[in-house]
Design a protein around this motif. Structure first.
Motif, PDB file in Angstrom:
ATOM      1  N   THR A  60      32.787  -3.098  -1.557  1.00  0.00           N
ATOM      2  CA  THR A  60      32.266  -3.496  -2.857  1.00  0.00           C
ATOM      3  C   THR A  60      32.559  -4.960  -3.131  1.00  0.00           C
ATOM      4  O   THR A  60      32.348  -5.425  -4.242  1.00  0.00           O
ATOM      5  CB  THR A  60      32.896  -2.635  -3.972  1.00  0.00           C
ATOM      6  N   LYS A  61      33.067  -5.688  -2.154  1.00  0.00           N
ATOM      7  CA  LYS A  61      33.364  -7.097  -2.365  1.00  0.00           C
ATOM      8  C   LYS A  61      32.083  -7.846  -2.712  1.00  0.00           C
ATOM      9  O   LYS A  61      31.083  -7.772  -2.012  1.00  0.00           O
ATOM     10  CB  LYS A  61      33.995  -7.716  -1.110  1.00  0.00           C
TER      11      LYS A  61
ATOM     12  N   PRO B 118      35.036   6.350  -6.951  1.00  0.00           N
ATOM     13  CA  PRO B 118      36.076   5.312  -6.978  1.00  0.00           C
ATOM     14  C   PRO B 118      35.498   3.917  -6.747  1.00  0.00           C
ATOM     15  O   PRO B 118      36.156   2.916  -7.049  1.00  0.00           O
ATOM     16  CB  PRO B 118      37.013   5.731  -5.844  1.00  0.00           C
ATOM     17  N   LYS B 119      34.290   3.834  -6.237  1.00  0.00           N
ATOM     18  CA  LYS B 119      33.694   2.527  -5.987  1.00  0.00           C
ATOM     19  C   LYS B 119      33.417   1.772  -7.284  1.00  0.00           C
ATOM     20  O   LYS B 119      33.346   0.538  -7.295  1.00  0.00           O
ATOM     21  CB  LYS B 119      32.407   2.681  -5.170  1.00  0.00           C
ATOM     22  N   TYR B 120      33.233   2.507  -8.386  1.00  0.00           N
ATOM     23  CA  TYR B 120      33.043   1.844  -9.668  1.00  0.00           C
ATOM     24  C   TYR B 120      34.286   1.041 -10.041  1.00  0.00           C
ATOM     25  O   TYR B 120      34.194  -0.108 -10.492  1.00  0.00           O
ATOM     26  CB  TYR B 120      32.754   2.866 -10.770  1.00  0.00           C
ATOM     27  N   GLU B 121      35.462   1.651  -9.867  1.00  0.00           N
ATOM     28  CA  GLU B 121      36.716   0.960 -10.187  1.00  0.00           C
ATOM     29  C   GLU B 121      36.910  -0.245  -9.282  1.00  0.00           C
ATOM     30  O   GLU B 121      37.356  -1.315  -9.729  1.00  0.00           O
ATOM     31  CB  GLU B 121      37.898   1.928 -10.050  1.00  0.00           C
ATOM     32  N   GLU B 122      36.585  -0.104  -8.009  1.00  0.00           N
ATOM     33  CA  GLU B 122      36.725  -1.214  -7.071  1.00  0.00           C
ATOM     34  C   GLU B 122      35.786  -2.355  -7.446  1.00  0.00           C
ATOM     35  O   GLU B 122      36.144  -3.544  -7.361  1.00  0.00           O
ATOM     36  CB  GLU B 122      36.435  -0.734  -5.650  1.00  0.00           C
ATOM     37  N   LEU B 123      34.564  -2.012  -7.875  1.00  0.00           N
ATOM     38  CA  LEU B 123      33.616  -3.042  -8.285  1.00  0.00           C
ATOM     39  C   LEU B 123      34.109  -3.755  -9.538  1.00  0.00           C
ATOM     40  O   LEU B 123      34.017  -4.990  -9.647  1.00  0.00           O
ATOM     41  CB  LEU B 123      32.243  -2.414  -8.535  1.00  0.00           C
ATOM     42  N   VAL B 124      34.642  -3.007 -10.482  1.00  0.00           N
ATOM     43  CA  VAL B 124      35.177  -3.585 -11.712  1.00  0.00           C
ATOM     44  C   VAL B 124      36.307  -4.570 -11.389  1.00  0.00           C
ATOM     45  O   VAL B 124      36.352  -5.698 -11.911  1.00  0.00           O
ATOM     46  CB  VAL B 124      35.666  -2.492 -12.685  1.00  0.00           C
ATOM     47  N   GLU B 125      37.230  -4.150 -10.550  1.00  0.00           N
ATOM     48  CA  GLU B 125      38.360  -5.006 -10.190  1.00  0.00           C
ATOM     49  C   GLU B 125      37.873  -6.278  -9.481  1.00  0.00           C
ATOM     50  O   GLU B 125      38.405  -7.369  -9.708  1.00  0.00           O
ATOM     51  CB  GLU B 125      39.333  -4.243  -9.292  1.00  0.00           C
ATOM     52  N   GLU B 126      36.886  -6.118  -8.620  1.00  0.00           N
ATOM     53  CA  GLU B 126      36.366  -7.277  -7.895  1.00  0.00           C
ATOM     54  C   GLU B 126      35.698  -8.277  -8.837  1.00  0.00           C
ATOM     55  O   GLU B 126      35.903  -9.480  -8.745  1.00  0.00           O
ATOM     56  CB  GLU B 126      35.347  -6.803  -6.845  1.00  0.00           C
ATOM     57  N   LEU B 127      34.945  -7.764  -9.810  1.00  0.00           N
ATOM     58  CA  LEU B 127      34.277  -8.642 -10.765  1.00  0.00           C
ATOM     59  C   LEU B 127      35.264  -9.305 -11.726  1.00  0.00           C
ATOM     60  O   LEU B 127      35.076 -10.437 -12.153  1.00  0.00           O
ATOM     61  CB  LEU B 127      33.207  -7.853 -11.547  1.00  0.00           C
ATOM     62  N   LYS B 128      36.319  -8.586 -12.076  1.00  0.00           N
ATOM     63  CA  LYS B 128      37.341  -9.154 -12.954  1.00  0.00           C
ATOM     64  C   LYS B 128      38.062 -10.309 -12.294  1.00  0.00           C
ATOM     65  O   LYS B 128      38.506 -11.264 -12.953  1.00  0.00           O
ATOM     66  CB  LYS B 128      38.362  -8.081 -13.358  1.00  0.00           C
ATOM     67  N   SER B 129      38.185 -10.257 -10.978  1.00  0.00           N
ATOM     68  CA  SER B 129      38.946 -11.281 -10.252  1.00  0.00           C
ATOM     69  C   SER B 129      38.116 -12.539  -9.985  1.00  0.00           C
ATOM     70  O   SER B 129      38.641 -13.550  -9.541  1.00  0.00           O
ATOM     71  CB  SER B 129      39.448 -10.723  -8.922  1.00  0.00           C
ATOM     72  N   LYS B 130      36.835 -12.468 -10.258  1.00  0.00           N
ATOM     73  CA  LYS B 130      35.967 -13.631  -9.960  1.00  0.00           C
ATOM     74  C   LYS B 130      35.995 -14.640 -11.121  1.00  0.00           C
ATOM     75  O   LYS B 130      36.121 -14.266 -12.265  1.00  0.00           O
ATOM     76  CB  LYS B 130      34.538 -13.179  -9.684  1.00  0.00           C
TER      77      LYS B 130
ATOM     78  N   ASP C  81      30.224   1.327 -19.653  1.00  0.00           N
ATOM     79  CA  ASP C  81      31.444   1.609 -20.398  1.00  0.00           C
ATOM     80  C   ASP C  81      32.663   1.010 -19.697  1.00  0.00           C
ATOM     81  O   ASP C  81      33.553   0.461 -20.342  1.00  0.00           O
ATOM     82  CB  ASP C  81      31.607   3.124 -20.556  1.00  0.00           C
ATOM     83  N   LYS C  82      32.701   1.108 -18.375  1.00  0.00           N
ATOM     84  CA  LYS C  82      33.824   0.533 -17.615  1.00  0.00           C
ATOM     85  C   LYS C  82      33.831  -0.990 -17.736  1.00  0.00           C
ATOM     86  O   LYS C  82      34.890  -1.612 -17.863  1.00  0.00           O
ATOM     87  CB  LYS C  82      33.735   0.956 -16.142  1.00  0.00           C
ATOM     88  N   PHE C  83      32.659  -1.626 -17.697  1.00  0.00           N
ATOM     89  CA  PHE C  83      32.576  -3.079 -17.861  1.00  0.00           C
ATOM     90  C   PHE C  83      33.078  -3.485 -19.249  1.00  0.00           C
ATOM     91  O   PHE C  83      33.798  -4.467 -19.407  1.00  0.00           O
ATOM     92  CB  PHE C  83      31.132  -3.545 -17.688  1.00  0.00           C
ATOM     93  N   LYS C  84      32.685  -2.715 -20.261  1.00  0.00           N
ATOM     94  CA  LYS C  84      33.081  -3.035 -21.628  1.00  0.00           C
ATOM     95  C   LYS C  84      34.587  -2.945 -21.788  1.00  0.00           C
ATOM     96  O   LYS C  84      35.220  -3.830 -22.390  1.00  0.00           O
ATOM     97  CB  LYS C  84      32.385  -2.080 -22.593  1.00  0.00           C
ATOM     98  N   LYS C  85      35.187  -1.874 -21.246  1.00  0.00           N
ATOM     99  CA  LYS C  85      36.630  -1.700 -21.357  1.00  0.00           C
ATOM    100  C   LYS C  85      37.385  -2.769 -20.569  1.00  0.00           C
ATOM    101  O   LYS C  85      38.497  -3.144 -20.945  1.00  0.00           O
ATOM    102  CB  LYS C  85      37.022  -0.306 -20.866  1.00  0.00           C
ATOM    103  N   ALA C  86      36.784  -3.244 -19.481  1.00  0.00           N
ATOM    104  CA  ALA C  86      37.440  -4.256 -18.656  1.00  0.00           C
ATOM    105  C   ALA C  86      37.183  -5.674 -19.169  1.00  0.00           C
ATOM    106  O   ALA C  86      37.702  -6.641 -18.602  1.00  0.00           O
ATOM    107  CB  ALA C  86      36.958  -4.134 -17.203  1.00  0.00           C
ATOM    108  N   GLY C  87      36.368  -5.804 -20.212  1.00  0.00           N
ATOM    109  CA  GLY C  87      36.081  -7.119 -20.773  1.00  0.00           C
ATOM    110  C   GLY C  87      35.110  -7.925 -19.940  1.00  0.00           C
ATOM    111  O   GLY C  87      35.054  -9.156 -20.048  1.00  0.00           O
ATOM    112  N   ILE C  88      34.314  -7.264 -19.117  1.00  0.00           N
ATOM    113  CA  ILE C  88      33.326  -7.956 -18.283  1.00  0.00           C
ATOM    114  C   ILE C  88      32.036  -8.107 -19.090  1.00  0.00           C
ATOM    115  O   ILE C  88      31.433  -7.130 -19.515  1.00  0.00           O
ATOM    116  CB  ILE C  88      33.050  -7.163 -16.987  1.00  0.00           C
TER     117      ILE C  88
END
Length: 469
Positions: free
Chosen positions: A372-373, A457-469, A401-408
């Motif tokens: 998911t990188k 679980p790929k949704y969480e991995e994608l969220v984390e990857e986008l948060k780190s960019k 919803d995951k993007f919203k909670k992660a502030g993306i």
């Protein structure tokens, strides 16, 4: 094995019918709104605007279906031949030729594809345009004549037989019993074959005569599913209870009925609640002579109200309420009297994907070849499935919803049918059995495969990857 094979064929057939109808739902809604507003019994009767009703149902809608059916098989070239062939069944009948369009459109696309396979490589340089225009034109003319003389009368007879059967059920007061088949069919994903193949074409014909049809509400009534979800909100356990409130919003307001199927699969006996709700709802519609002017798609309460003709809103709402109440009571009794859950929601969701003919594995972890990188900037994420409504809509809602909670922020998340994918997508998420089709459609996008749209679980991995960019 034979039953599974037959079910898979029916599902594929239903998916194909849906593929011809769904892209043109906006045109059906436009026709329904014009019918509800401007016919003599409409909200604002207007003779000149009401003149649109006949030509739209006779020519526009069947031609759109025929074009779409041919295009699915063989692109724009197939669509043109499919629409030309459809004109034959239109002229050869005095009823709306939806069934004929569903036949002639794909047939035209298929035959021109086969002709091109035989001759296109043999055409000398400089003669390609001549061949393309005349081969499609000649085939279209032949198919239009064939449809006019042979296919049209056959389809007309079939349509009349189906209409007579439906009329008999209505007159005998047996129409509510159709939900004994329709509700289980929805959970088994056979509803498209029933709704788009039988109910909608006859319903449109009835609506053209009377301004409304009850057939539009047999499969689309949100009441049975709403009652089951409300029962889970109050009497459910664990993840099923906590997720039911969100599912209720998606189902009732968003019109994505597929969201409640896993809840029934957790406890298959809940299908009794859906059947009882469906029967009671249609019975209520019948008592008050309620109907809709066109098919509500998606089956949202907003779409229902928009397609309800003048004077029927109270009756339609009452039918939905009765269906909700009946299914809620029965589902509540089942949940309260059952000591343990028969399965969890994620397992039921996987089972749902299997029923759709997409076998899911237990593990949904990333393979060595897949990651998911994220490469480059991401502006748009698209969930894609066959119809672009049910599974993909649920996945898109979860990721939003995951993007919203992660502030993306600043990333569009949407859902589409695979056939409607465009090159503006940066990331495309599909079920693993559909990824090859999506990659062929948009090779420039990053593609992520999942086993289960509801729990990956790929949704969480994608969220984390986008948060780190």
């Amino acid at each position: 094995m034979e039953q599974k094979g037959f079910r898979a064929k029916v599902q594929k057939f239903g998916s194909y019918l849906s593929g011809m109808i769904m892209p043109n739902i906006a045109a059906f809604i436009a026709w329904g709104l014009i019918t509800a507003l401007f016919i003599p019994t409409g909200w604002w009767p207007n003779e000149s605007l009401a003149a649109l009703v006949g030509p739209m149902i006779t020519y526009l809608l069947p031609l759109l279906i025929g074009f779409t059916g041919g295009r699915i098989v063989y692109g724009l070239r197939g669509g043109v031949v499919g629409a030309t062939a459809t004109m034959g069944v239109i002229v050869g009948s005095d009823i709306p030729m939806f069934l004929g369009a569903m036949l002639m459109g794909p047939l035209g696309g298929y035959l021109i594809k086969k002709i091109d396979d035989l001759f296109q490589d043999k055409i000398r340089s400089g003669f390609e345009m001549l061949y393309n225009n005349f081969s499609a034109g000649i085939l279209g003319a032949i198919l239009a004549g064939f449809a006019l003389k042979i296919i049209g009368p056959v389809v007309y007879g079939l349509n009349q037989a189906l209409a007579a059967g439906v009329e008999f059920m209505i007159n005998a007061g047996l129409l509510p019993l159709a939900n004994i088949l329709i509700e289980p069919a929805k959970v088994l994903f056979l509803n498209n074959a029933i709704n788009h193949g039988i109910l909608s074409p006859i319903g449109v014909e009835q609506a053209a005569e009377t301004g409304k049809s009850i057939l539009f509400m047999l499969e689309t009534n949100p009441g049975p599913g709403l009652g089951i979800l409300l029962a889970f909100m109050i009497f459910g356990k664990g993840m099923a209870k906590s997720s039911a409130s969100g599912a209720t919003v998606i189902h009732f307001l968003g019109g994505i009925h597929e969201i409640y199927f896993p809840y029934i699969l957790m406890k298959p006996v809940l299908i009794l609640a859906a059947i009882a709700g469906g029967i009671s709802g249609v019975f209520t519609f019948s008592i008050f002579n309620a109907g809709l002017s066109a098919t509500p798609s998606p089956g949202s309460i907003f779409a229902y109200m928009a397609m309800t003709p003048r004077g029927d809103h109270l009756a339609v709402l009452l039918g939905i309420f009765v269906a909700t109440a009946v299914s809620f009571v029965i589902a509540s009794i089942i949940l309260k009297t059952t000591k343990e859950e028969t399965g969890d929601l994620s397992t039921a969701a996987m089972q749902m994907e299997e029923l759709k003919g997409k076998k899911s594995s237990v593990s949904d972890s990333l393979t060595k070849e897949e990651t998911t990188k994220v490469a480059g900037n991401v502006n748009k994420v698209v969930f894609a499935c066959d119809a672009g409504m049910g599974s993909s809509a649920m996945g898109a809602s979860l990721l939003k919803d995951k993007f919203k909670k992660a502030g993306i922020e600043g990333i569009e998340v949407t859902n589409k049918a695979i056939n409607d994918l465009e090159n503006d997508a940066d990331i495309i998420i599909t079920h693993k059995d559909l990824t090859d089709r999506a990659q062929a459609k948009v090779p420039t996008a990053q593609h992520i495969s999942v086993d289960n749209f509801l729990n990956s679980p790929k949704y969480e991995e994608l969220v984390e990857e986008l948060k780190s960019k």
